[in-house]
Write a protein that holds these residues in place. Structure first.
Motif, PDB file in Angstrom:
ATOM      1  N   LEU A  63       0.480  -1.248  -0.171  1.00 59.51           N
ATOM      2  CA  LEU A  63       0.278  -0.134  -0.246  1.00 59.51           C
ATOM      3  C   LEU A  63       0.434   0.995  -0.282  1.00 59.51           C
ATOM      4  CD1 LEU A  63      -2.935   1.211   0.341  1.00 59.51           C
ATOM      5  CD2 LEU A  63      -2.410   1.410   2.678  1.00 59.51           C
ATOM      6  N   ASN A  64       1.888   1.556   0.751  1.00 63.21           N
ATOM      7  CA  ASN A  64       2.810   2.152   0.361  1.00 63.21           C
ATOM      8  C   ASN A  64       3.857   2.496  -0.613  1.00 63.21           C
ATOM      9  OD1 ASN A  64       3.062   3.112   3.663  1.00 63.21           O
ATOM     10  ND2 ASN A  64       3.969   1.917   4.230  1.00 63.21           N
ATOM     11  N   LYS A  65       3.657   1.805  -1.276  1.00 59.44           N
ATOM     12  CA  LYS A  65       4.385   1.954  -2.747  1.00 59.44           C
ATOM     13  C   LYS A  65       3.433   2.296  -3.896  1.00 59.44           C
ATOM     14  CE  LYS A  65       7.812  -1.953  -2.463  1.00 59.44           C
ATOM     15  NZ  LYS A  65       8.110  -3.229  -3.621  1.00 59.44           N
ATOM     16  N   VAL A  66       2.318   1.921  -3.199  1.00 54.32           N
ATOM     17  CA  VAL A  66       1.004   2.188  -4.664  1.00 54.32           C
ATOM     18  C   VAL A  66       1.137   3.658  -4.047  1.00 54.32           C
ATOM     19  CG1 VAL A  66      -0.920   2.553  -5.004  1.00 54.32           C
ATOM     20  CG2 VAL A  66       0.275   0.652  -5.238  1.00 54.32           C
ATOM     21  N   ILE A  67       0.805   4.164  -2.522  1.00 54.15           N
ATOM     22  CA  ILE A  67       1.114   5.990  -1.891  1.00 54.15           C
ATOM     23  C   ILE A  67       1.946   6.503  -2.940  1.00 54.15           C
ATOM     24  CG2 ILE A  67       0.728   7.360   0.042  1.00 54.15           C
ATOM     25  CD1 ILE A  67      -0.640   4.883   1.234  1.00 54.15           C
ATOM     26  N   TYR A  68       3.208   5.666  -2.762  1.00 50.51           N
ATOM     27  CA  TYR A  68       4.842   6.771  -2.804  1.00 50.51           C
ATOM     28  C   TYR A  68       4.391   7.259  -4.081  1.00 50.51           C
ATOM     29  CZ  TYR A  68       9.095   7.701  -3.903  1.00 50.51           C
ATOM     30  OH  TYR A  68      10.398   8.222  -4.628  1.00 50.51           O
ATOM     31  N   MET A  69       3.793   6.084  -4.893  1.00 49.88           N
ATOM     32  CA  MET A  69       3.440   6.749  -6.903  1.00 49.88           C
ATOM     33  C   MET A  69       2.639   7.255  -7.101  1.00 49.88           C
ATOM     34  SD  MET A  69       3.768   2.306  -8.327  1.00 49.88           S
ATOM     35  CE  MET A  69       4.915   1.605  -7.851  1.00 49.88           C
ATOM     36  N   VAL A  70       1.670   7.254  -6.118  1.00 50.01           N
ATOM     37  CA  VAL A  70       0.699   8.541  -6.504  1.00 50.01           C
ATOM     38  C   VAL A  70       1.488   9.811  -6.823  1.00 50.01           C
ATOM     39  CG1 VAL A  70      -1.861   9.277  -5.741  1.00 50.01           C
ATOM     40  CG2 VAL A  70      -1.506   6.866  -6.323  1.00 50.01           C
ATOM     41  N   GLU A  71       1.702  10.456  -5.205  1.00 42.80           N
ATOM     42  CA  GLU A  71       2.659  11.353  -4.242  1.00 42.80           C
ATOM     43  C   GLU A  71       4.129  11.842  -5.718  1.00 42.80           C
ATOM     44  OE1 GLU A  71       2.302  11.093   0.418  1.00 42.80           O
ATOM     45  OE2 GLU A  71       4.316  10.772  -0.877  1.00 42.80           O
ATOM     46  N   GLU A  72       4.315  11.084  -6.326  1.00 42.10           N
ATOM     47  CA  GLU A  72       5.290  10.610  -7.110  1.00 42.10           C
ATOM     48  C   GLU A  72       4.409  11.417  -8.424  1.00 42.10           C
ATOM     49  OE1 GLU A  72       9.357   8.953  -8.635  1.00 42.10           O
ATOM     50  OE2 GLU A  72       6.985   7.717  -7.869  1.00 42.10           O
ATOM     51  N   LYS A  73       3.152  10.959  -8.352  1.00 42.34           N
ATOM     52  CA  LYS A  73       3.185  11.373 -10.014  1.00 42.34           C
ATOM     53  C   LYS A  73       2.212  12.808  -9.491  1.00 42.34           C
ATOM     54  CE  LYS A  73       1.821  11.248 -13.571  1.00 42.34           C
ATOM     55  NZ  LYS A  73       2.613  10.598 -15.314  1.00 42.34           N
ATOM     56  N   PHE A  74       1.673  13.135  -8.191  1.00 37.11           N
ATOM     57  CA  PHE A  74       0.871  14.325  -8.076  1.00 37.11           C
ATOM     58  C   PHE A  74       2.023  15.327  -7.978  1.00 37.11           C
ATOM     59  CE2 PHE A  74      -2.348  16.484  -5.610  1.00 37.11           C
ATOM     60  CZ  PHE A  74      -1.691  17.798  -5.360  1.00 37.11           C
ATOM     61  N   LEU A  75       3.441  15.123  -7.628  1.00 35.75           N
ATOM     62  CA  LEU A  75       4.292  16.040  -7.421  1.00 35.75           C
ATOM     63  C   LEU A  75       5.211  16.517  -8.531  1.00 35.75           C
ATOM     64  CD1 LEU A  75       6.613  14.902  -4.157  1.00 35.75           C
ATOM     65  CD2 LEU A  75       4.828  16.756  -4.356  1.00 35.75           C
ATOM     66  N   GLN A  76       5.104  15.985  -9.684  1.00 40.22           N
ATOM     67  CA  GLN A  76       5.359  15.810 -11.114  1.00 40.22           C
ATOM     68  C   GLN A  76       4.352  16.839 -11.974  1.00 40.22           C
ATOM     69  OE1 GLN A  76       5.867  12.340 -13.449  1.00 40.22           O
ATOM     70  NE2 GLN A  76       5.372  13.206 -15.257  1.00 40.22           N
ATOM     71  N   LEU A  77       2.859  16.725 -11.506  1.00 39.12           N
ATOM     72  CA  LEU A  77       2.314  17.911 -12.236  1.00 39.12           C
ATOM     73  C   LEU A  77       2.303  19.217 -11.869  1.00 39.12           C
ATOM     74  CD1 LEU A  77      -0.978  14.692 -12.121  1.00 39.12           C
ATOM     75  CD2 LEU A  77       0.301  15.254 -14.275  1.00 39.12           C
ATOM     76  N   ALA A  78       2.363  18.924 -10.304  1.00 40.84           N
ATOM     77  CA  ALA A  78       1.919  20.780  -9.660  1.00 40.84           C
ATOM     78  C   ALA A  78       3.788  20.955 -10.534  1.00 40.84           C
ATOM     79  CB  ALA A  78       2.821  20.099  -8.190  1.00 40.84           C
ATOM     80  N   ASN A  79       5.025  20.350 -10.550  1.00 38.64           N
ATOM     81  CA  ASN A  79       6.089  20.840 -10.947  1.00 38.64           C
ATOM     82  C   ASN A  79       6.062  21.090 -12.729  1.00 38.64           C
ATOM     83  OD1 ASN A  79       7.989  20.715  -9.410  1.00 38.64           O
ATOM     84  ND2 ASN A  79       8.429  18.321  -9.246  1.00 38.64           N
ATOM     85  N   LYS A  80       5.143  20.482 -12.854  1.00 37.86           N
ATOM     86  CA  LYS A  80       5.045  21.025 -14.672  1.00 37.86           C
ATOM     87  C   LYS A  80       4.392  22.259 -14.974  1.00 37.86           C
ATOM     88  CE  LYS A  80       1.976  19.253 -18.168  1.00 37.86           C
ATOM     89  NZ  LYS A  80       0.935  18.101 -18.752  1.00 37.86           N
ATOM     90  N   ARG A  81       2.977  22.598 -13.727  1.00 34.18           N
ATOM     91  CA  ARG A  81       2.352  24.042 -14.162  1.00 34.18           C
ATOM     92  C   ARG A  81       3.084  24.767 -13.281  1.00 34.18           C
ATOM     93  NH1 ARG A  81      -0.601  23.103 -18.396  1.00 34.18           N
ATOM     94  NH2 ARG A  81      -1.344  20.890 -18.706  1.00 34.18           N
ATOM     95  N   ASN A 141       6.236  29.492  -4.552  1.00 35.32           N
ATOM     96  CA  ASN A 141       4.894  29.150  -3.634  1.00 35.32           C
ATOM     97  C   ASN A 141       4.014  28.201  -3.794  1.00 35.32           C
ATOM     98  OD1 ASN A 141       7.087  31.481  -2.690  1.00 35.32           O
ATOM     99  ND2 ASN A 141       5.577  33.153  -2.847  1.00 35.32           N
ATOM    100  N   LEU A 142       3.668  29.067  -4.590  1.00 38.07           N
ATOM    101  CA  LEU A 142       1.974  28.016  -5.437  1.00 38.07           C
ATOM    102  C   LEU A 142       2.525  26.400  -5.940  1.00 38.07           C
ATOM    103  CD1 LEU A 142      -0.668  28.191  -6.225  1.00 38.07           C
ATOM    104  CD2 LEU A 142      -0.057  28.232  -8.832  1.00 38.07           C
ATOM    105  N   ASN A 143       4.194  26.480  -6.239  1.00 37.57           N
ATOM    106  CA  ASN A 143       4.460  24.539  -6.705  1.00 37.57           C
ATOM    107  C   ASN A 143       4.348  24.070  -4.944  1.00 37.57           C
ATOM    108  OD1 ASN A 143       5.266  22.385  -7.200  1.00 37.57           O
ATOM    109  ND2 ASN A 143       7.424  23.334  -8.112  1.00 37.57           N
ATOM    110  N   ASN A 144       5.555  24.878  -3.561  1.00 40.08           N
ATOM    111  CA  ASN A 144       5.715  24.514  -2.194  1.00 40.08           C
ATOM    112  C   ASN A 144       4.403  24.164  -1.717  1.00 40.08           C
ATOM    113  OD1 ASN A 144       8.297  24.720  -2.832  1.00 40.08           O
ATOM    114  ND2 ASN A 144       8.438  26.547  -1.909  1.00 40.08           N
ATOM    115  N   ALA A 145       2.777  25.402  -2.254  1.00 36.88           N
ATOM    116  CA  ALA A 145       1.654  24.906  -1.868  1.00 36.88           C
ATOM    117  C   ALA A 145       1.082  23.921  -1.826  1.00 36.88           C
ATOM    118  CB  ALA A 145       0.652  25.921  -1.800  1.00 36.88           C
ATOM    119  N   ALA A 146       1.229  23.500  -3.686  1.00 34.69           N
ATOM    120  CA  ALA A 146       0.423  22.241  -3.565  1.00 34.69           C
ATOM    121  C   ALA A 146       1.074  20.663  -3.327  1.00 34.69           C
ATOM    122  CB  ALA A 146       1.188  22.364  -5.058  1.00 34.69           C
TER     123      ALA A 146
END
Length: 554
Positions: free
Chosen positions: A517-535, A541-546
């Protein structure tokens, strides 16, 4: 190469005054004839310019010269009392030093090799006395290591008659000082805050600015004295910490190294000079300053003279010798002019060292003049290199700015629309990812296939566990038939017994299930951070908040 003054004006947006150099004269400041307390009057050069006599059999001639010097000085006494510490300095040198000081204050010194004067010496070498004589203020004098942080002394000559003023800076603190007596306490307090109260060493810089009519235009960096062993409750590795700190400063090729050595010790055994030789083998950047000439043993004066004449351990910048006033002079509130006159009188009346005064190699005034000349000369020499480094850094900054392609939005409405658009695009990316439709590039794998691989691995573990459960049930059935079967039919196990067996196996699956489960959560978080960096890559400040919101959900 272009004129450095005009180029620096364009680079920094303001005119910078740099002393003009005569094309027929090397780029260094002339050494004026007059010095502290004993300025040369017009027509008196023949009276003050003495030739160095032979050291042997010269007592009558020496006494005559001493008497003549004292008579001349008495005639100039009133004029000397009004003479400040650096009357002999060119008043145009301040802009050069201010330029480098301002760059260092902006922490540009971390990226550029800025000219500086670093003062080093063994413990009890007289280093603090030299700095006190130059600055006119008393520094802390405790047992053990006196200087525990790099201390930047910015001495600024005041031309108009004004009262003494000082400011000390450390970390985010600025303290105004009203008189020189407050300096010692302020430095000790700053060191305790920066380095602690247990005698530790810190590389954090403390800056002290002094405005006074009795100081030269000069900037020095005072470094901790070299200690061979810890004292009191000091950390045992203090000695190594000090050497590491010293090498950081004197290792810079643009730093002038001032090595302070007492006259009454063997110069070849001093740690400070050895360290200077390690980073400056040719002695091109090193100036030796001999102290405590009044403590020289009788009969060893010739050895001291040979050192100052650069005959023992040669240095390109040579040696100077000074006799500084001590802490008692500060306690007795001896005037600055009096201490300068006392030092000059010592060398004028000394049987052996008077020749050094004639050669401008003795007294604090000549040392101050030498240091200022060396510092300004090096600044002028390195200005083209500094200009190039600033230009390169400016070009690099422009390249970085080009990454921020979004135009600015002048009104609040425009900013709101722009922000909503960014967040909307980010939400759309998340929605596409949730439906397994996010865009990918090259060999990149989408989120769902990554998670599916983990579940396949988990499915294999479940099948293995299921097979074990079947084996366990079959192995426990005979025991149940013999010991626990009640009204149940043969080969049938009660529901409660079967449930206990299954619970035992499920407990064994808990730890690997949480890990998966932790592996799956880490994958989702990693994808979320990747999308935040993209936009939001260009909006920190906006990136850090996301990113904080994504990690806070875990």
């Amino acid at each position: 190469m272009n004129n450095p003054r005009s180029n620096f004006s364009s680079a920094f947006g303001c005119p910078i005054q740099i002393p003009k150099q005569n094309s027929n004269v090397p780029p260094s400041l002339p050494v004026p004839v007059g010095v502290f307390g004993v300025p040369l009057r017009s027509g008196c050069s023949n009276q003050m310019a003495f030739c160095a006599p032979e050291l042997t059999d010269r007592k009558p001639e020496h006494e005559q010269k001493v008497s003549k010097r004292l008579n001349d000085r008495e005639e100039d006494k009133d004029e000397a009392a009004a003479c400040s510490l650096d009357n002999q300095y060119d008043r145009k040198i301040r802009p050069c030093i201010d330029l480098v000081d301002s760059l260092r204050k902006l922490d540009i010194g971390n990226d550029l090799m800025l000219p500086a004067i670093a003062v080093i010496g063994d413990r009890n070498s007289g280093k603090s006395s030299v700095l006190e004589a130059l600055s006119g203020v008393a520094l802390p004098r405790d047992k053990g290591v006196i200087t525990r942080c790099p201390l930047e002394l910015k001495l600024k000559k005041m031309t108009a008659p004004q009262e003494w003023k000082g400011v000390i800076y450390y970390r985010n603190t600025e303290i105004q000082l009203q008189n020189a007596s407050e300096v010692k306490k302020a430095i000790r307090k700053a060191q305790d805050i920066v380095a602690g109260t247990n005698g530790s060493i810190s590389g954090e810089l403390i800056s002290l600015e002094i405005w006074s009519p009795d100081v030269p235009d000069l900037t020095l960096i005072d470094l901790p004295g070299i200690a061979r062993e810890a004292v009191g409750n000091q950390p045992q590795d203090n000695g190594q910490q000090i050497k590491t700190l010293l090498k950081k400063y004197i290792g810079c090729k643009e730093t002038i190294i001032v090595v302070v050595v007492p006259c009454n010790v063997d110069i070849a055994t001093t740690e400070a000079l050895k360290m200077a030789q390690e980073v400056d083998p040719t002695g091109e950047r090193t100036l030796g300053v001999l102290t405590k000439p009044d403590l020289v043993n009788e009969g060893t004066e010739e050895t001291v003279l040979k050192i100052v004449q650069n005959e023992v351990i040669p240095l390109r910048k040579g040696y100077m010798i000074v006799k500084c006033y001590g802490q008692m002079d500060f306690c007795n509130e001896l005037s600055f002019t009096s201490t300068i006159q006392q030092e000059r009188e010592f060398f004028e009346t000394h049987k052996h060292f008077s020749t050094l005064l004639d050669e401008n190699k003795a007294t604090i005034p000549h040392l101050a003049n030498k240091l200022t000349d060396e510092l300004v000369g090096r600044i002028i020499k390195t200005l083209p290199a500094i200009e190039k480094q600033v230009h390169d850094a400016l070009q690099q900054a422009k390249k970085e700015l080009q990454k921020y392609t979004q135009s600015t939005h002048p009104t609040v409405s425009d900013k709101t629309i722009f922000l909503v658009g960014l967040i909307k695009a980010f939400n759309e990316d998340i929605s596409q990812t949730m439906h397994g439709k996010e865009s990918w590039f090259g060999n990149e794998i989408r989120l769902f296939p990554k998670i599916r691989r983990e579940f396949r691995t988990w499915g294999v573990k479940l099948l293995e566990s299921s097979a074990k459960v079947e084996e366990i049930v079959c192995s426990k059935l005979p025991k149940y038939e013999d010991q626990y079967r009640g009204r149940e039919f043969p080969d049938f196990i009660s529901y409660w017994t079967f449930e206990d067996i299954i619970k035992e196996q499920i407990t064994k699956l808990e730890e690997p299930a949480v890990a998966m489960l932790n592996k799956v959560i880490y994958m989702v978080e990693e994808k979320f951070l990747q999308l935040a960096n993209k936009r939001f890559a260009n909006f920190q400040n906006l990136n850090n908040a996301a990113q904080e919101r994504a990690l806070k959900k875990r």
